[in-house]
Write a protein that holds these residues in place. Structure first.
Motif, PDB file in Angstrom:
ATOM      1  N   ASP A 100       0.882  -1.064   0.052  1.00  0.00           N
ATOM      2  CA  ASP A 100      -0.061  -0.021   0.139  1.00  0.00           C
ATOM      3  C   ASP A 100       0.841   1.183  -0.155  1.00  0.00           C
ATOM      4  O   ASP A 100       0.344   2.323  -0.139  1.00  0.00           O
ATOM      5  N   ILE A 101       2.113   1.119   0.424  1.00  0.00           N
ATOM      6  CA  ILE A 101       2.940   2.201   0.163  1.00  0.00           C
ATOM      7  C   ILE A 101       4.184   2.080  -0.638  1.00  0.00           C
ATOM      8  O   ILE A 101       5.318   2.598  -0.607  1.00  0.00           O
ATOM      9  N   GLN A 102       3.901   1.060  -1.553  1.00  0.00           N
ATOM     10  CA  GLN A 102       4.931   0.966  -2.662  1.00  0.00           C
ATOM     11  C   GLN A 102       6.193   0.346  -2.130  1.00  0.00           C
ATOM     12  O   GLN A 102       7.344   0.998  -2.557  1.00  0.00           O
ATOM     13  N   GLY A 103       6.209  -0.336  -1.227  1.00  0.00           N
ATOM     14  CA  GLY A 103       7.411  -0.951  -0.583  1.00  0.00           C
ATOM     15  C   GLY A 103       7.982  -1.931  -1.357  1.00  0.00           C
ATOM     16  O   GLY A 103       7.326  -2.431  -2.342  1.00  0.00           O
ATOM     17  N   PRO A 104       9.154  -2.575  -1.061  1.00  0.00           N
ATOM     18  CA  PRO A 104       9.878  -3.564  -1.773  1.00  0.00           C
ATOM     19  C   PRO A 104       9.045  -5.005  -1.471  1.00  0.00           C
ATOM     20  O   PRO A 104       9.322  -5.724  -0.609  1.00  0.00           O
ATOM     21  N   VAL A 105       7.692  -5.317  -2.213  1.00  0.00           N
ATOM     22  CA  VAL A 105       6.751  -6.339  -1.729  1.00  0.00           C
ATOM     23  C   VAL A 105       7.551  -7.749  -1.606  1.00  0.00           C
ATOM     24  O   VAL A 105       7.746  -8.490  -0.897  1.00  0.00           O
ATOM     25  N   ALA A 106       8.310  -7.928  -3.008  1.00  0.00           N
ATOM     26  CA  ALA A 106       8.891  -9.314  -2.964  1.00  0.00           C
ATOM     27  C   ALA A 106       9.871  -9.331  -2.156  1.00  0.00           C
ATOM     28  O   ALA A 106      10.272 -10.469  -1.466  1.00  0.00           O
ATOM     29  N   ARG A 107      10.618  -8.506  -1.646  1.00  0.00           N
ATOM     30  CA  ARG A 107      11.939  -8.738  -0.617  1.00  0.00           C
ATOM     31  C   ARG A 107      11.289  -8.653   0.483  1.00  0.00           C
ATOM     32  O   ARG A 107      11.699  -9.669   1.459  1.00  0.00           O
ATOM     33  N   ASN A 108      10.153  -8.316   0.939  1.00  0.00           N
ATOM     34  CA  ASN A 108       9.521  -8.259   2.450  1.00  0.00           C
ATOM     35  C   ASN A 108       8.819  -9.950   2.337  1.00  0.00           C
ATOM     36  O   ASN A 108       8.982 -10.565   3.342  1.00  0.00           O
ATOM     37  N   GLN A 109       8.419 -10.421   1.144  1.00  0.00           N
ATOM     38  CA  GLN A 109       7.915 -11.702   1.418  1.00  0.00           C
ATOM     39  C   GLN A 109       8.896 -12.613   1.382  1.00  0.00           C
ATOM     40  O   GLN A 109       8.754 -13.686   2.080  1.00  0.00           O
ATOM     41  N   ASP A 110       9.868 -12.317   0.739  1.00  0.00           N
ATOM     42  CA  ASP A 110      11.371 -13.516   1.099  1.00  0.00           C
ATOM     43  C   ASP A 110      11.935 -13.330   2.265  1.00  0.00           C
ATOM     44  O   ASP A 110      12.467 -14.221   2.855  1.00  0.00           O
ATOM     45  N   ALA A 111      11.892 -12.179   2.970  1.00  0.00           N
ATOM     46  CA  ALA A 111      12.248 -12.088   4.410  1.00  0.00           C
ATOM     47  C   ALA A 111      11.877 -12.452   5.301  1.00  0.00           C
ATOM     48  O   ALA A 111      12.230 -13.186   6.233  1.00  0.00           O
ATOM     49  N   VAL A 112      10.241 -12.757   5.301  1.00  0.00           N
ATOM     50  CA  VAL A 112       9.697 -13.585   5.991  1.00  0.00           C
ATOM     51  C   VAL A 112       9.610 -15.088   6.193  1.00  0.00           C
ATOM     52  O   VAL A 112       9.217 -15.734   7.066  1.00  0.00           O
ATOM     53  N   LYS A 113      10.125 -15.496   4.931  1.00  0.00           N
ATOM     54  CA  LYS A 113       9.959 -16.993   4.730  1.00  0.00           C
ATOM     55  C   LYS A 113      11.103 -17.715   5.843  1.00  0.00           C
ATOM     56  O   LYS A 113      10.596 -18.715   6.455  1.00  0.00           O
ATOM     57  N   PRO A 114      12.344 -17.183   5.944  1.00  0.00           N
ATOM     58  CA  PRO A 114      12.865 -18.019   7.051  1.00  0.00           C
ATOM     59  C   PRO A 114      12.282 -18.274   8.299  1.00  0.00           C
ATOM     60  O   PRO A 114      12.334 -19.204   9.065  1.00  0.00           O
ATOM     61  N   GLN A 115      11.670 -17.077   8.900  1.00  0.00           N
ATOM     62  CA  GLN A 115      10.834 -17.050  10.242  1.00  0.00           C
ATOM     63  C   GLN A 115       9.614 -18.159  10.009  1.00  0.00           C
ATOM     64  O   GLN A 115       9.603 -18.837  11.233  1.00  0.00           O
ATOM     65  N   LEU A 116       9.078 -18.095   8.975  1.00  0.00           N
ATOM     66  CA  LEU A 116       7.913 -19.109   9.014  1.00  0.00           C
ATOM     67  C   LEU A 116       8.353 -20.418   8.945  1.00  0.00           C
ATOM     68  O   LEU A 116       7.767 -21.333   9.515  1.00  0.00           O
ATOM     69  N   LEU A 117       9.475 -20.603   8.280  1.00  0.00           N
ATOM     70  CA  LEU A 117       9.925 -21.981   8.180  1.00  0.00           C
ATOM     71  C   LEU A 117      10.602 -22.601   9.432  1.00  0.00           C
ATOM     72  O   LEU A 117      10.397 -23.611   9.790  1.00  0.00           O
ATOM     73  N   ALA A 118      11.086 -21.344  10.383  1.00  0.00           N
ATOM     74  CA  ALA A 118      11.660 -21.916  11.767  1.00  0.00           C
ATOM     75  C   ALA A 118      10.354 -22.089  12.598  1.00  0.00           C
ATOM     76  O   ALA A 118      10.378 -23.287  13.363  1.00  0.00           O
ATOM     77  N   LEU A 119       9.220 -21.557  12.337  1.00  0.00           N
ATOM     78  CA  LEU A 119       8.019 -21.746  13.293  1.00  0.00           C
ATOM     79  C   LEU A 119       7.467 -22.932  12.824  1.00  0.00           C
ATOM     80  O   LEU A 119       6.747 -23.456  13.600  1.00  0.00           O
ATOM     81  N   HIS A 120       7.498 -23.334  11.640  1.00  0.00           N
ATOM     82  CA  HIS A 120       6.770 -24.618  11.015  1.00  0.00           C
ATOM     83  C   HIS A 120       5.243 -24.620  11.421  1.00  0.00           C
ATOM     84  O   HIS A 120       4.871 -25.530  12.186  1.00  0.00           O
ATOM     85  N   PRO A 121       4.407 -23.896  11.249  1.00  0.00           N
ATOM     86  CA  PRO A 121       3.048 -23.796  11.573  1.00  0.00           C
ATOM     87  C   PRO A 121       2.319 -24.839  10.980  1.00  0.00           C
ATOM     88  O   PRO A 121       2.527 -25.195   9.461  1.00  0.00           O
ATOM     89  N   ASP A 122       1.074 -25.593  11.591  1.00  0.00           N
ATOM     90  CA  ASP A 122       0.289 -26.393  10.881  1.00  0.00           C
ATOM     91  C   ASP A 122      -0.778 -25.514  10.148  1.00  0.00           C
ATOM     92  O   ASP A 122      -1.611 -25.944   9.343  1.00  0.00           O
ATOM     93  N   LEU A 123      -1.131 -24.190  10.688  1.00  0.00           N
ATOM     94  CA  LEU A 123      -2.102 -23.283  10.205  1.00  0.00           C
ATOM     95  C   LEU A 123      -1.696 -21.909  10.520  1.00  0.00           C
ATOM     96  O   LEU A 123      -1.080 -21.775  11.484  1.00  0.00           O
ATOM     97  N   MET A 124      -2.064 -21.207   9.393  1.00  0.00           N
ATOM     98  CA  MET A 124      -1.531 -19.604   9.446  1.00  0.00           C
ATOM     99  C   MET A 124      -2.816 -18.936   9.095  1.00  0.00           C
ATOM    100  O   MET A 124      -3.767 -19.058   8.071  1.00  0.00           O
TER     101      MET A 124
END
Length: 206
Positions: A100-124
């Motif tokens: 919504d503020i023309q931020g680096p969307v792709a970079r932000n999506q990639d940045a959150v990936k390691p954290q989500l992999l570490a959390l290993h959720p069953d549901l988000m």
């Protein structure tokens, strides 16, 4: 000097009253003040003894607030470790990955990936999830469904979505009255039971 402790006591009561109105007022200020509630009660705990030494009545006047803070303590402090065989739910407000503020969307999506992999959720449970770009939506879908293994999803393009490792049997979505925000629930088929999970997107300071 005799009036000084009670001036501070009255200011503390005013602060406490203001944050207590957060649940009843539509104004943003009580909601903003209520975020500092833990600091409010910590300040009382620190000031109680010095004020009591100056004027015992001022110390007694703060005791009710200290009692309220003690009762609220379990809400602010807590934690648990993930146990084998448990169902892990992660909730994340994506803020559209700053689209919504023309931020680096792709970079932000990639940045959150390691954290989500570490959390290993069953549901988000995701809020402010869908961007205006189909390409960016496909990128985060790939991360969630392929790389995290959350292959089942519920998303009606309203910004609130659920991704699950287990089959979603039923779902429902409903908007709040006079609001852009909404909530949804999904029934998830776990190996041993069916669990209903609610994904609620509240409106700030309301």
């Amino acid at each position: 000097m005799a009036r000084s402790p009670f001036t501070l006591v009255w200011l503390i009561y005013l602060w406490g009253l203001l944050q207590s109105l957060a649940g009843f007022s539509g104004h943003w200020l009580p909601g903003l003040v209520s975020i500092a509630a833990p600091l409010f009660f910590l300040a009382i705990a620190i000031l109680l003894v010095p004020l009591g030494r100056i004027d015992r009545r001022a110390g007694w006047a703060l005791l009710p607030w200290l009692a309220v803070g003690w009762l609220q303590l379990p809400r602010w402090l807590g934690g648990h470790s993930q146990q084998p065989g448990k169902f892990r739910v992660v909730s994340m407000n994506c803020n559209y990955f700053e689209a919504d503020i023309q931020g680096p969307v792709a970079r932000n999506q990639d940045a959150v990936k390691p954290q989500l992999l570490a959390l290993h959720p069953d549901l988000m449970c995701l809020q402010d999830y869908s961007t205006d770009s189909g390409e960016y939506n496909s990128r985060i879908d790939r991360i969630l469904q392929v790389e995290l293994g959350l292959s089942y999803r519920f998303d009606q393009n309203q910004g609130t979505a659920v991704f699950s490792r287990y089959p979603i049997l039923a779902y429902h979505q409903e908007k709040f009255v006079d609001s852009h925000n909404l909530f949804c629930w999904v029934d998830v088929q776990l190996p041993e039971a069916i669990v209903r999970v609610f994904n609620v997107h509240l409106e700030s300071y309301w």
